[in-house]
Design a protein around this motif. Structure first.
Motif, PDB file in Angstrom:
ATOM      1  N   ILE A 157       0.859  -1.181   0.000  1.00 62.22           N
ATOM      2  CA  ILE A 157       0.000   0.000   0.000  1.00 62.22           C
ATOM      3  C   ILE A 157       0.893   1.228   0.000  1.00 62.22           C
ATOM      4  O   ILE A 157       1.751   1.379   0.852  1.00 62.22           O
ATOM      5  N   ARG A 158       0.692   2.095  -0.927  1.00 62.86           N
ATOM      6  CA  ARG A 158       1.550   3.240  -1.155  1.00 62.86           C
ATOM      7  C   ARG A 158       1.505   4.284  -0.045  1.00 62.86           C
ATOM      8  O   ARG A 158       2.490   4.939   0.225  1.00 62.86           O
ATOM      9  N   ASN A 159       0.383   4.452   0.621  1.00 65.85           N
ATOM     10  CA  ASN A 159       0.236   5.567   1.551  1.00 65.85           C
ATOM     11  C   ASN A 159       0.582   5.240   2.998  1.00 65.85           C
ATOM     12  O   ASN A 159       0.270   6.014   3.876  1.00 65.85           O
ATOM     13  N   MET A 160       1.193   4.118   3.232  1.00 67.70           N
ATOM     14  CA  MET A 160       1.642   3.812   4.578  1.00 67.70           C
ATOM     15  C   MET A 160       3.030   4.412   4.779  1.00 67.70           C
ATOM     16  O   MET A 160       3.747   4.665   3.822  1.00 67.70           O
ATOM     17  N   LEU A 161       3.400   4.605   6.046  1.00 67.24           N
ATOM     18  CA  LEU A 161       4.735   5.138   6.326  1.00 67.24           C
ATOM     19  C   LEU A 161       5.797   4.176   5.814  1.00 67.24           C
ATOM     20  O   LEU A 161       5.752   2.986   6.109  1.00 67.24           O
ATOM     21  N   PRO A 162       6.763   4.682   5.065  1.00 68.65           N
ATOM     22  CA  PRO A 162       7.848   3.811   4.605  1.00 68.65           C
ATOM     23  C   PRO A 162       8.705   3.348   5.786  1.00 68.65           C
ATOM     24  O   PRO A 162       8.758   3.998   6.828  1.00 68.65           O
ATOM     25  N   LYS A 163       9.396   2.224   5.598  1.00 70.25           N
ATOM     26  CA  LYS A 163      10.292   1.708   6.636  1.00 70.25           C
ATOM     27  C   LYS A 163      11.315   2.757   7.043  1.00 70.25           C
ATOM     28  O   LYS A 163      11.634   2.900   8.214  1.00 70.25           O
ATOM     29  N   LYS A 164      11.830   3.485   6.074  1.00 73.11           N
ATOM     30  CA  LYS A 164      12.820   4.519   6.384  1.00 73.11           C
ATOM     31  C   LYS A 164      12.272   5.511   7.405  1.00 73.11           C
ATOM     32  O   LYS A 164      12.967   5.901   8.339  1.00 73.11           O
ATOM     33  N   THR A 165      11.033   5.915   7.243  1.00 71.92           N
ATOM     34  CA  THR A 165      10.414   6.862   8.168  1.00 71.92           C
ATOM     35  C   THR A 165      10.221   6.235   9.541  1.00 71.92           C
ATOM     36  O   THR A 165      10.535   6.854  10.560  1.00 71.92           O
ATOM     37  N   LYS A 166       9.707   5.004   9.574  1.00 76.68           N
ATOM     38  CA  LYS A 166       9.508   4.334  10.864  1.00 76.68           C
ATOM     39  C   LYS A 166      10.834   4.144  11.592  1.00 76.68           C
ATOM     40  O   LYS A 166      10.939   4.383  12.790  1.00 76.68           O
ATOM     41  N   TYR A 167      11.861   3.731  10.857  1.00 73.50           N
ATOM     42  CA  TYR A 167      13.176   3.542  11.470  1.00 73.50           C
ATOM     43  C   TYR A 167      13.754   4.875  11.943  1.00 73.50           C
ATOM     44  O   TYR A 167      14.393   4.946  12.994  1.00 73.50           O
ATOM     45  N   ALA A 168      13.555   5.932  11.172  1.00 72.32           N
ATOM     46  CA  ALA A 168      14.049   7.251  11.575  1.00 72.32           C
ATOM     47  C   ALA A 168      13.376   7.685  12.879  1.00 72.32           C
ATOM     48  O   ALA A 168      14.042   8.181  13.791  1.00 72.32           O
ATOM     49  N   ILE A 169      12.073   7.477  12.978  1.00 69.98           N
ATOM     50  CA  ILE A 169      11.353   7.838  14.203  1.00 69.98           C
ATOM     51  C   ILE A 169      11.870   7.016  15.384  1.00 69.98           C
ATOM     52  O   ILE A 169      12.132   7.559  16.464  1.00 69.98           O
ATOM     53  N   LYS A 170      12.052   5.715  15.173  1.00 68.35           N
ATOM     54  CA  LYS A 170      12.569   4.859  16.252  1.00 68.35           C
ATOM     55  C   LYS A 170      13.965   5.295  16.693  1.00 68.35           C
ATOM     56  O   LYS A 170      14.257   5.369  17.890  1.00 68.35           O
ATOM     57  N   ILE A 214       9.847  14.944  10.335  1.00 70.28           N
ATOM     58  CA  ILE A 214      10.484  13.635  10.139  1.00 70.28           C
ATOM     59  C   ILE A 214       9.853  12.925   8.953  1.00 70.28           C
ATOM     60  O   ILE A 214      10.552  12.383   8.095  1.00 70.28           O
ATOM     61  N   ILE A 215       8.533  12.931   8.895  1.00 75.15           N
ATOM     62  CA  ILE A 215       7.824  12.255   7.801  1.00 75.15           C
ATOM     63  C   ILE A 215       8.174  12.892   6.465  1.00 75.15           C
ATOM     64  O   ILE A 215       8.502  12.203   5.498  1.00 75.15           O
ATOM     65  N   ARG A 216       8.128  14.210   6.402  1.00 72.52           N
ATOM     66  CA  ARG A 216       8.432  14.893   5.134  1.00 72.52           C
ATOM     67  C   ARG A 216       9.859  14.631   4.692  1.00 72.52           C
ATOM     68  O   ARG A 216      10.133  14.431   3.516  1.00 72.52           O
ATOM     69  N   PHE A 217      10.795  14.674   5.624  1.00 68.87           N
ATOM     70  CA  PHE A 217      12.207  14.529   5.275  1.00 68.87           C
ATOM     71  C   PHE A 217      12.577  13.096   4.903  1.00 68.87           C
ATOM     72  O   PHE A 217      13.499  12.869   4.143  1.00 68.87           O
ATOM     73  N   THR A 218      11.857  12.122   5.430  1.00 67.61           N
ATOM     74  CA  THR A 218      12.250  10.730   5.200  1.00 67.61           C
ATOM     75  C   THR A 218      11.265   9.939   4.362  1.00 67.61           C
ATOM     76  O   THR A 218      11.633   8.905   3.817  1.00 67.61           O
ATOM     77  N   GLY A 219      10.030  10.392   4.269  1.00 64.42           N
ATOM     78  CA  GLY A 219       9.038   9.574   3.603  1.00 64.42           C
ATOM     79  C   GLY A 219       8.251  10.257   2.527  1.00 64.42           C
ATOM     80  O   GLY A 219       7.565   9.619   1.740  1.00 64.42           O
ATOM     81  N   GLY A 220       8.331  11.580   2.497  1.00 62.49           N
ATOM     82  CA  GLY A 220       7.589  12.276   1.471  1.00 62.49           C
ATOM     83  C   GLY A 220       6.338  12.934   1.997  1.00 62.49           C
ATOM     84  O   GLY A 220       6.299  13.396   3.129  1.00 62.49           O
ATOM     85  N   PRO A 221       5.299  12.974   1.188  1.00 66.59           N
ATOM     86  CA  PRO A 221       4.119  13.767   1.521  1.00 66.59           C
ATOM     87  C   PRO A 221       3.287  13.193   2.660  1.00 66.59           C
ATOM     88  O   PRO A 221       3.286  11.999   2.912  1.00 66.59           O
ATOM     89  N   ILE A 222       2.590  14.096   3.326  1.00 70.76           N
ATOM     90  CA  ILE A 222       1.644  13.712   4.370  1.00 70.76           C
ATOM     91  C   ILE A 222       0.266  13.472   3.738  1.00 70.76           C
ATOM     92  O   ILE A 222      -0.514  12.674   4.222  1.00 70.76           O
TER      93      ILE A 222
END
Length: 147
Positions: free
Chosen positions: A1-14, A82-90
């Motif tokens: 699913i395209r609109n879920m948080l990418p792993k990169k974003t989840k890992y960055a948050i963690k 964090i989301i914008r910088f690592t995962g793209g659009p909200i």
């Protein structure tokens, strides 16, 4: 699913959360320790921390007691950034994205699109929450007893 948080974003948050939890200790954390404690692949974490460093969210210190640490207080780092910088659009659709706008291919007239209007409201509500939720707030939520 395209609109879920990418792993990169989840890992960055963690990773940022791990650094935020030790912010007051003023002690850099090693990549290997963060990777192991947060269950993040080390090579992927190295790339993420390098990106976060370029964005000014983290700093690094070389040497035996070196590692990464937050460049700002956890109250000053927000999920929206964090989301914008690592995962793209909200936004859930590209035609309402503030920073990643694209016209929807299947839409003949976005000015007269009911779905677009609803998605703008969803974007604005999401942005309102994500823009006021800092790393410190996430930590407070984790520490709060679950009902």
């Amino acid at each position: 699913i395209r609109n879920m948080l990418p792993k990169k974003t989840k890992y960055a948050i963690k990773a940022l959360m791990a650094l935020a939890k030790t912010y007051d200790q003023k002690q850099p954390q090693r990549i290997a320790d963060i990777a192991e404690n947060e269950n993040i692949p080390k090579k992927f974490l190295e790339a993420i921390l390098l990106d976060l460093s370029k964005l000014g969210m983290v700093n690094s210190k070389m040497g035996g007691h070196g590692g990464y640490y937050l460049s700002k207080h956890p109250d000053e780092i927000y999920l929206s950034n964090i989301i914008r910088f690592t995962g793209g659009p909200i936004a859930l659709v590209p035609c309402v994205s503030l920073n990643f706008y694209e016209k929807c291919e299947e839409c003949p007239n976005e000015n007269n699109c009911g779905l677009r209007e609803v998605m703008k409201e969803v974007r604005d509500a999401s942005l309102q929450i994500l823009s006021k939720t800092s790393l410190a707030e996430l930590i407070r939520r984790e520490e709060k007893p679950q009902i």
